[in-house]
Design a protein around this motif. Structure first.
Motif, mmCIF file in Angstrom:
data_model
loop_
_atom_site.group_PDB
_atom_site.id
_atom_site.type_symbol
_atom_site.label_atom_id
_atom_site.label_comp_id
_atom_site.label_asym_id
_atom_site.label_seq_id
_atom_site.Cartn_x
_atom_site.Cartn_y
_atom_site.Cartn_z
ATOM 1 N N ILE A 277 0.700 -1.208 -0.069
ATOM 2 C CA ILE A 277 0.001 0.025 0.110
ATOM 3 C C ILE A 277 0.999 1.216 -0.013
ATOM 4 O O ILE A 277 0.723 2.249 -0.758
ATOM 5 N N VAL A 278 2.298 1.136 0.864
ATOM 6 C CA VAL A 278 2.849 2.256 0.825
ATOM 7 C C VAL A 278 3.472 2.549 -0.474
ATOM 8 O O VAL A 278 4.107 3.734 -0.968
ATOM 9 N N GLY A 279 3.975 1.361 -1.083
ATOM 10 C CA GLY A 279 4.573 1.568 -2.259
ATOM 11 C C GLY A 279 5.942 2.180 -2.660
ATOM 12 O O GLY A 279 6.199 3.140 -3.413
ATOM 13 N N LYS A 280 6.906 1.973 -1.490
ATOM 14 C CA LYS A 280 8.111 2.443 -1.442
ATOM 15 C C LYS A 280 9.148 1.287 -1.918
ATOM 16 O O LYS A 280 8.966 0.176 -1.526
ATOM 17 N N PRO A 281 10.313 1.650 -2.451
ATOM 18 C CA PRO A 281 11.257 0.479 -2.679
ATOM 19 C C PRO A 281 11.714 -0.094 -1.469
ATOM 20 O O PRO A 281 12.234 0.332 -0.522
ATOM 21 N N THR A 282 11.700 -1.475 -1.676
ATOM 22 C CA THR A 282 11.977 -2.334 -0.329
ATOM 23 C C THR A 282 12.953 -3.405 -0.489
ATOM 24 O O THR A 282 13.064 -4.108 -1.437
ATOM 25 N N ILE A 283 13.951 -3.653 0.432
ATOM 26 C CA ILE A 283 14.560 -4.640 0.599
ATOM 27 C C ILE A 283 14.222 -5.649 1.759
ATOM 28 O O ILE A 283 14.251 -5.028 2.763
ATOM 29 N N PHE A 284 13.875 -6.834 1.407
ATOM 30 C CA PHE A 284 13.276 -7.808 2.275
ATOM 31 C C PHE A 284 14.495 -8.617 2.822
ATOM 32 O O PHE A 284 15.381 -8.814 2.038
ATOM 33 N N ILE A 285 14.556 -8.677 4.232
ATOM 34 C CA ILE A 285 15.569 -9.607 4.929
ATOM 35 C C ILE A 285 14.757 -10.623 5.549
ATOM 36 O O ILE A 285 14.320 -10.398 6.825
ATOM 37 N N PRO A 286 14.074 -11.649 5.023
ATOM 38 C CA PRO A 286 13.306 -12.599 5.801
ATOM 39 C C PRO A 286 13.962 -13.321 6.790
ATOM 40 O O PRO A 286 15.050 -13.664 7.015
#
Length: 365
Positions: A277-286
Motif C-alpha cells: 500500500i505504501v509503495g516504497k522500494p523495499t529490501i526484504f531480509i526474511p
C-alpha cells in the motif's frame, strides 16, 4: 437483524491477531448491536491485545508442535483434546452465527467445534504458504480469504477469494505526509532517508547489520530511522545522532513510511501487505526462523513481480552494500520497484472480507 453473534480466533503473533481485530471492527461498524467473542491460546499475546482492542476473549490450553522431541510435544494430544472439549462448550454457550479463523493454534479447535455444529466458518490466510492450522481446517469452512495467488495447491479452489490482508487504513493517505514525517523524526529534508524496521520486538540479525554498516551509511550520506525493537533498544540507543534516529517502537508508522525513500524489512505477511500500500522500494531480509520458511516465500511472491529486492541473512556480509548502493543511486530503479509494489496492493481487504461474511449471513437467514 443486526444482533448477530461473531466468534473469532487468531493468535500467537500479531500477524494473526491484528487481522482478526480489523475484521471484528468492520463487523462492529456494520452491526453495532452484534456480540463478539474471541478465543485465543492461554499465555499468548492475544490474551493481552484483544482486551486492549475492547473485545472479550477466552483462552484454550493449546500450543504448537515443536520441531524436536520435547515435553511440550508429549503434552500436545492432551492439550488438543482439552481445547476441543472447551471449544465445544464455548460454541454451545455462545451460539455464534459465524466463526472466523485467522490462523494460530487456538483457531484449529474452535473452528473444528463450530463446523461440527453446522455453523458457517471462514478462514483468513495471510501468507503465501499456509500454516498447518488453516490447511487442517480447509475442508470444514465455507470461504478462505487469501492475499496471494496460487493457493489452490493447498485449498479447494471454489472456496478461495483473493482479498488481501486487513491492514491499517491510515496508510492509504501517506503521499502528502513526507514533510510531516521528516519533521517528526527530526531529519534533514535535503538527504534521502532509509527506514529499517524489524517488528515490535526487533530482529537481531537486521540490527547487527545496521550496527556494522553505520559508517558505510554515513559515507553515503544516508540518514536513518532505525526501529530496533523493544528487546534491543538499550543496546543500540547509544548510536542516536543527527543522522541516526533510534526507536524502540514506532507508534505512528505512517510518518516513518512517508519519510522513507528506501525501506528494509522482514517479510511477515502483514508487513508485506502494508508495504504494498505504501509503495516504497523495499529490501526484504526474511527471518529464516519461522515455520515453513514462509517469510522467504512471501518475499519471493513480490520479488518475482519485480517489486522488491530479497537478501537472505546468510548473504548480508557479501551482498548488502552492493545491492543497497544499486538501489540508493538509481532513482529509476527505486521508482520501478515502488510502482510495481503498489500494483500488488489490495487496500480494501477488510471491507471485502466482511462483504463476503455478510453474504453468508443473508444466505443463512
Amino acid at each position: 437483524m443486526s444482533n448477530y453473534k461473531f466468534i473469532l480466533s487468531g493468535g500467537g503473533t500479531g500477524g494473526h491477531i491484528y487481522p482478526a481485530i480489523a475484521i471484528a471492527n468492520e463487523l462492529k461498524h456494520r452491526f453495532p448491536d452484534a456480540e463478539f467473542l474471541f478465543v485465543g491460546a492461554e499465555d499468548r499475546m492475544e490474551m493481552e491485545k484483544v482486551p486492549q482492542a475492547g473485545y472479550k476473549i477466552e483462552g484454550l490450553w493449546i500450543s504448537g508442535i515443536q520441531r524436536k522431541l520435547t515435553l511440550k510435544n508429549l503434552m500436545f494430544p492432551f492439550k488438543l483434546i482439552s481445547s476441543i472439549w472447551k471449544a465445544k462448550k464455548i460454541i454451545k454457550s455462545f451460539k455464534p452465527d459465524v466463526a472466523i479463523g485467522t490462523g494460530g493454534y487456538a483457531s484449529g479447535p474452535l473452528l473444528k467445534a463450530a463446523a461440527g455444529k453446522g455453523i458457517s466458518c471462514v478462514l483468513q490466510e495471510q501468507n503465501s504458504f499456509p500454516g498447518i492450522t488453516n490447511k487442517w481446517l480447509a475442508k470444514e469452512v465455507r470461504k478462505i480469504f487469501v492475499a496471494y495467488d496460487n493457493l489452490e495447491r493447498f485449498f479447494p479452489a471454489d472456496k478461495i477469494e483473493k482479498t488481501g490482508n486487513p491492514v491499517r487504513q491510515d496508510l492509504l493517505e501517506i503521499a502528502d505526509k513526507k514533510e510531516a514525517g521528516i519533521k517528526f523524526f527530526n531529519l534533514d529534508e535535503n538527504r534521502k532517508t532509509l527506514f529499517v524496521m524489524g517488528g515490535s520486538l526487533g530482529a537481531r540479525r537486521i540490527n547487527q547489520l545496521v550496527e556494522k554498516e553505520l559508517n558505510f551509511f554515513k559515507e553515503n550520506n544516508v540518514q536513518l530511522i532505525w526501529q530496533c525493537g523493544k528487546l534491543y533498544y538499550e543496546e543500540y540507543k547509544k548510536y542516536e545522532s543527527d543522522l541516526v534516529k533510534v526507536n524502540a517502537f514506532i507508534n505512528d508508522m505512517k510518518l516513518a513510511y512517508a519519510a522513507a525513500d528506501i525501506i528494509i524489512s522482514r517479510a511477515g505477511a502483514i508487513s508485506v501487505s502494508e508495504l504494498a500500500i505504501v509503495g516504497k522500494p523495499t529490501i526484504f531480509i526474511p527471518s529464516p526462523n519461522v515455520s515453513e520458511d514462509h517469510q522467504t516465500k512471501n518475499a519471493m511472491a513480490v520479488v518475482n513481480k519485480d517489486a522488491a529486492v530479497l537478501l537472505r541473512e546468510n548473504e548480508l556480509d557479501e551482498k548488502f552494500e552492493n545491492e543497497f548502493l544499486t538501489l540508493w543511486n538509481s532513482e529509476e530503479k527505486r521508482e520501478m520497484l515502488g510502482s510495481n509494489f503498489k500494483k500488488l496492493a489490495l487496500p480494501n481487504a477488510t471491507k471485502d472480507i466482511v462483504d463476503a461474511i455478510e453474504k453468508l449471513l443473508k444466505k443463512a437467514a
